[in-house]
Design an enzyme around this catalytic site. Structure first.
Site, short mmCIF file in Angstrom:
data_model
loop_
_atom_site.label_atom_id
_atom_site.label_comp_id
_atom_site.label_asym_id
_atom_site.label_seq_id
_atom_site.Cartn_x
_atom_site.Cartn_y
_atom_site.Cartn_z
N HIS A 198 0.65 -1.22 -0.07
CA HIS A 198 -0.12 0.00 -0.18
C HIS A 198 0.74 1.28 -0.21
O HIS A 198 0.27 2.45 0.07
CB HIS A 198 -0.90 0.10 1.23
N LYS A 236 -8.40 13.87 4.63
CA LYS A 236 -7.46 12.65 4.79
C LYS A 236 -6.24 12.88 5.88
O LYS A 236 -6.50 14.01 6.29
CB LYS A 236 -6.73 12.65 3.36
N ARG A 237 -5.74 11.74 6.08
CA ARG A 237 -4.70 12.16 6.92
C ARG A 237 -3.63 13.10 6.49
O ARG A 237 -3.43 13.37 5.43
CB ARG A 237 -3.52 10.67 7.06
N LYS A 288 0.51 14.57 0.90
CA LYS A 288 -0.80 14.69 0.35
C LYS A 288 -0.98 16.34 0.16
O LYS A 288 -2.05 16.44 -0.51
CB LYS A 288 -1.72 14.22 1.30
N THR A 334 -8.80 6.50 -1.76
CA THR A 334 -10.04 5.65 -1.90
C THR A 334 -11.09 6.76 -1.46
O THR A 334 -12.46 6.83 -2.17
CB THR A 334 -10.01 4.59 -0.86
N LYS A 377 -14.94 7.89 -3.48
CA LYS A 377 -16.21 8.08 -2.60
C LYS A 377 -16.68 9.41 -3.20
O LYS A 377 -17.90 9.39 -3.28
CB LYS A 377 -16.07 8.05 -1.17
C1 26Q Z 1 3.87 0.43 10.32
C2 26Q Z 1 4.58 0.00 11.39
C3 26Q Z 1 4.48 0.55 12.48
C4 26Q Z 1 3.51 1.39 12.67
C5 26Q Z 1 2.57 1.99 11.78
C6 26Q Z 1 2.74 1.40 10.52
C7 26Q Z 1 1.80 1.71 9.43
C8 26Q Z 1 0.26 1.70 9.88
C9 26Q Z 1 -0.52 2.17 8.73
C10 26Q Z 1 2.11 1.80 8.00
C11 26Q Z 1 1.25 2.19 7.38
C12 26Q Z 1 -0.29 2.37 7.66
C13 26Q Z 1 -1.16 2.76 6.60
C14 26Q Z 1 -1.02 3.00 5.33
C15 26Q Z 1 -2.10 3.44 4.36
O1 26Q Z 1 -3.20 3.62 4.87
N1 26Q Z 1 -1.90 3.41 2.95
C16 26Q Z 1 -2.85 3.71 2.28
O2 26Q Z 1 -3.73 2.70 1.67
C17 26Q Z 1 -4.74 2.89 1.12
C18 26Q Z 1 -5.49 1.63 0.67
O3 26Q Z 1 -4.61 1.07 -0.36
C19 26Q Z 1 -4.30 3.89 -0.33
O4 26Q Z 1 -5.60 4.18 -1.09
C20 26Q Z 1 -3.42 5.07 -0.03
O5 26Q Z 1 -3.08 5.57 -1.01
C21 26Q Z 1 -2.22 4.60 1.07
O6 26Q Z 1 -1.84 5.79 1.40
#
Ligand code: 26Q
Length: 823
Positions: free
Chosen positions: A366, A557-558, A563, A665, A669
């Site tokens: 992702h 979004k975050r 972004k 995503t 929406k």
């Molecule tokens: C990893 C290790 C330790 C702590 C946190 C994490 C961690 C947690 C969440 C790393 C990444 C995430 C989340 C990533 C994420 O939300 N990515 C998004 O995924 C969506 C679904 O595929 C995409 O639409 C987005 O583009 C992408 O940013």
């Protein structure tokens, strides 16, 4: 107590929720809470309604399980550290098709208010953002398509923090979403599993410390939640693990007077699933997170294997009966853990175990951001999971042997693809482990899958060309259209009949209606109704006032540099600057909305939130901006707020630096709900343009290739020197207008943009972004019919972005599973 059915209030509830001639609702309300009917509060009423619904679906839920078991159907297991499910009540009512019935009954009751009752349910925020919400949309589609599936995650007692804004700045508050008993979950203590670590740990000052030499055994308690597919035929399960310590352990061993130590030990084990890490972009090496990831993998694989064996299957059939999807690398230890089970418990030989492991597992990536790629210190594995470390070494040894044979003499390639990074510290590269140990690696939009293959893991793609594919993300139209936008949904049903929520391609039939003036009129009325409803909700819940007639321009979004919320802010400041300096400037009236959380340790992201709030304060108090320009930051973005704001948005901001947003995503929406998009050619927004026609999306800025080509010579200072508006706007940041009495408040932001090279190239895209916004404002004001035409064409082209389509592709091309209809 007098006969309970005799009271007046009870009379009124006669018949209500009698789905099968049983008084589910009133029984739950009175007997679960021991209150008289008219003495219950909204929370208790919500619990009673939810428990009644659960009663209604219980038989289907049992029948679903029993059918999957009896048919020994191939099952999908979706492993994810995050499930951003939001509220469940309305979605379940809709999917079971009992909405009209429930609402009608509630209307006749004076104590009951449907909207308030829905509001009494907490938003289950067990995720950070897109990745977690995708997992929840996938669960909805799997159940709707009648695919046997179980989602596995963690039951965090505290989900994503609640965001408050104090003096313009983000303040994090704990999200105690399980404060009241959750009516959806079923604790299945009899199906608990034990997982063991070689090393114990304790918490000191919020961080985890190892206690060497003490192995620890922990219990995973499954908490099951029903996932009702649309149409209510299949009810799948989302199984969330809660951590506990085995009871037999403590009190026996500690009985030599160390009762208190035993209790502390228990508390320690239970702390493991206390809280979600609120960070979605920097994979910092926190030991607790490492143990959480193993806990998910250990519990889930034990459960999967138990179920597989209970059905009488032979080990060799594992890939024919089980498909395990890894949601990013967070559960990638599954590669080594499944090997451990097959080697140590099933006693298979290495080659057979490896073949079964690879054919059973699949991985979705992702992110391309290097800082988000997970790496865990070898030493951490050795301390907690020495057996898994041995297995990873052996996998690597054999893999590098194959690579050496393929590229004789090329030591560079060996060091790049190795599962172990040697410098600066010895770490396990989880993405490499996931690619080597699974039969499928996919990205989440075309451009992302291509960049993943060609750039991020090019060597591995060369070694395993057949393993890589794309599965463009999708979102569930049940929650994001049917539930979130009743006004537009009603119009769609009027125009298309009621099958579109399960067959979203039918939206294509709206295309010709874009030329039908009467339909455009109805469409505009439905969109306006959604905006008015949102305006009322905003006023009531957040005390923010907006004019629904203005162009509502939204970025939710975050908060992250890539972004580019800052690009949006620079545009707003440009408009504001023009309003202040040119009395003839008369832009189309707009409302700019922002929402999003910043990781608590991401200082720049938090500063961006403060800037948005300072800009909002300056603009909103200035008479020159009145009626033309309004800015608001809506606190605590999450699934529930998204359901409100997306249907009310006219313009969706998807403005990441090209090449950095894997998919996005929310872009989908917004499109489904009739917003137009201003965006870079990034993520799935590119595919939205291909489907809606480029003339119906407002693309601007550098492409991913241009970003890469420009980077070496890019000089943000040039823009400051040569573009008067850019300079004026950047200088505003330190002015009394934006940071009164505190001119250095935004020095960090100015430095990032000017002195540190503007890595995400805001200033390179600013000119093109502003011009595009000017065109958009003109279209909105000069040609409302043309705007509505484009809006309809966007909705018509959005069918492809249903997560049903995505799941059908996973089912066919990765999992090889078929629907298993429930009788
Ligand atoms: C990893 C290790 C330790 C702590 C946190 C994490 C961690 C947690 C969440 C790393 C990444 C995430 C989340 C990533 C994420 O939300 N990515 C998004 O995924 C969506 C679904 O595929 C995409 O639409 C987005 O583009 C992408 O940013």
């Amino acid at each position: 107590m007098s006969e309970p059915r005799a009271g007046d209030d009870l009379e009124r509830y006669e018949g209500m929720f009698r789905f099968r001639d049983q008084d589910y609702y009133d029984r739950h309300l009175v007997f679960d809470h021991v209150v008289p009917m008219d003495g219950a509060n909204q929370r208790q009423r919500f619990e009673a309604v939810a428990r009644s619904l659960r009663d209604v679906l219980t038989q289907r839920w049992l029948l679903t399980k029993e059918t999957h078991h009896r048919r020994n159907a191939k099952q999908v297991y979706y492993l994810s550290m995050e499930f951003l499910i939001g509220r469940t009540l309305l979605n379940t009512v809709n999917n079971l098709g009992v909405r009209g019935y429930v609402e009608e009954d509630l209307r006749s009751d004076p104590h009951q208010d449907w909207a308030e009752l829905l509001d009494a349910e907490p938003d289950a925020g067990l995720g950070n953002g897109g990745l977690g919400r995708l997992a929840a949309c996938f669960m909805d589609s799997l159940a709707t398509l009648e695919i046997p599936a179980i989602g596995y995650g963690l039951r965090y007692e505290y989900g994503m923090f609640r965001q408050e804004i104090h003096d313009g700045s983000q303040v994090e508050q704990p999200d105690n979403w399980l404060m009241h008993p959750d009516p959806w979950e079923v604790a299945r203590t009899t199906e608990s599993v034990e997982v063991s670590l070689n090393c114990s740990f304790e918490f000191q000052g919020g961080t985890l410390h190892r206690l060497p030499g003490q192995p620890i055994h922990m219990l995973g308690i499954p908490y099951d939640r029903p996932v009702a597919g649309h149409g209510g035929r299949t009810i799948n399960t989302l199984r969330l693990w809660g951590a506990a310590s085995p009871d037999f352990f403590d009190f026996g061993e500690f009985s030599g007077g160390e009762f208190v130590d035993a209790v502390l030990y228990k508390v320690m084990a239970e702390s493991l699933t206390r809280v979600l890490y609120p960070d979605d972009s920097t994979a910092r090496g926190r030991t607790l997170r490492f143990v959480q990831e193993y806990f998910l993998v250990g519990c889930s694989l034990a459960d999967i294997v138990r179920r597989f064996r209970d059905r009488g299957n032979a080990w060799a059939d594992l890939p024919d009966k089980v498909a395990i999807q890894l949601n990013d690398t967070h559960p990638a230890m599954a590669v080594a853990e499944l090997m451990r089970i097959l080697l140590d418990e099933a006693r298979l030989g290495w080659d057979e175990a490896w073949d079964l492991t690879v054919r059973t597992l699949a991985y979705t990536n992702h992110t391309l951001l290097p800082e988000a790629l997970e790496k865990w210190p070898v030493e951490m594995f050795q301390t907690f999971l020495p057996r898994l470390m041995d297995i990873i070494y052996e996998i690597n040894h054999r893999f590098l042997g194959d690579v050496r044979a393929k590229y004789p003499g090329d030591n560079w390639v060996l060091s790049r693809v190795s599962l172990i990074e040697e410098t600066p510290a010895r770490q396990v590269r989880m993405a490499n482990l996931a690619i080597v140990g699974t039969h499928s690696t996919n990205g989440v939009a075309q451009i992302h899958s291509r960049l993943l293959r060609e750039v991020t893991v090019a060597d591995l793609a060369d070694i395993f060309p057949g393993r890589f594919s794309n599965k463009t993300n999708g979102v569930t139209p049940r929650r994001w259209l049917l539930l979130a936008n009743p006004d537009l949904a009603a119009l769609l049903t009027e125009a298309l009949g009621d099958s579109w929520p399960r067959d979203l391609d039918r939206l294509a039939e709206l295309g010709p209606l874009a030329e039908d003036a009467a339909f455009r009129e109805k469409f505009r009325a439905a969109r306006l109704a959604a905006k008015v409803r949102f305006g009322n909700w905003l006023k009531r819940d957040l005390d923010v006032e907006i004019d629904p007639e203005t162009l509502v321009d939204t970025q939710v979004k975050r908060i992250h540099e890539y972004k580019r919320q800052l690009l949006n802010v620079l545009h707003i400041l440009t408009v504001y600057h023009r309003l202040r300096t040119d009395s003839s400037f008369d832009p189309a009236p707009r409302t700019y909305l922002f929402a999003g959380k910043a990781a608590p340790a991401y200082h720049l992201a938090k500063r961006i939130i403060r800037l948005i709030n300072d800009v909002a304060a300056a603009v909103n108090r200035d008479p020159r901006a009145r009626g033309r320009l309004r800015v608001a930051f809506l606190p605590n973005y999450g699934v529930t707020l998204a359901e409100q704001v997306i249907p009310a948005t006219d313009l969706s901001e998807q403005i990441s630096t090209a090449g950095y947003e894997a998919s996005g995503t929310s872009n989908m929406k917004f499109m489904m709900n009739g917003a137009l998009t201003i965006g870079t050619r990034d993520g799935a927004t590119i595919e939205m343009g291909e489907r809606a026609g480029e003339e119906n999306i407002f693309f601007f800025g550098l492409t991913a290739a241009e970003v890469a080509a420009r980077r070496p010579s890019y000089d943000p200072g040039w823009h400051y020197q040569n573009e008067p508006e850019t300079r004026a706007v950047l200088d505003m940041l330190s002015s009394d207008l934006i940071s009164p009495g505190d001119p250095s408040r935004y020095d960090l932001i100015r430095q990032v943009l000017l002195d540190h090279g503007d890595y995400f190239m805001h200033l390179a895209d600013l000119g093109s972004y502003i011009q595009t916004h000017d065109r958009i404002g003109n279209l909105w004001r000069e040609d409302p019919e043309g705007w509505t035409r484009k809006s309809i064409l966007n909705v018509a082209a959005s069918g492809y972005f249903s997560s049903d389509r995505t799941i059908e592709e996973y089912a066919r091309e990765i999992w090889d599973v078929k629907p298993c209809p429930i009788p």
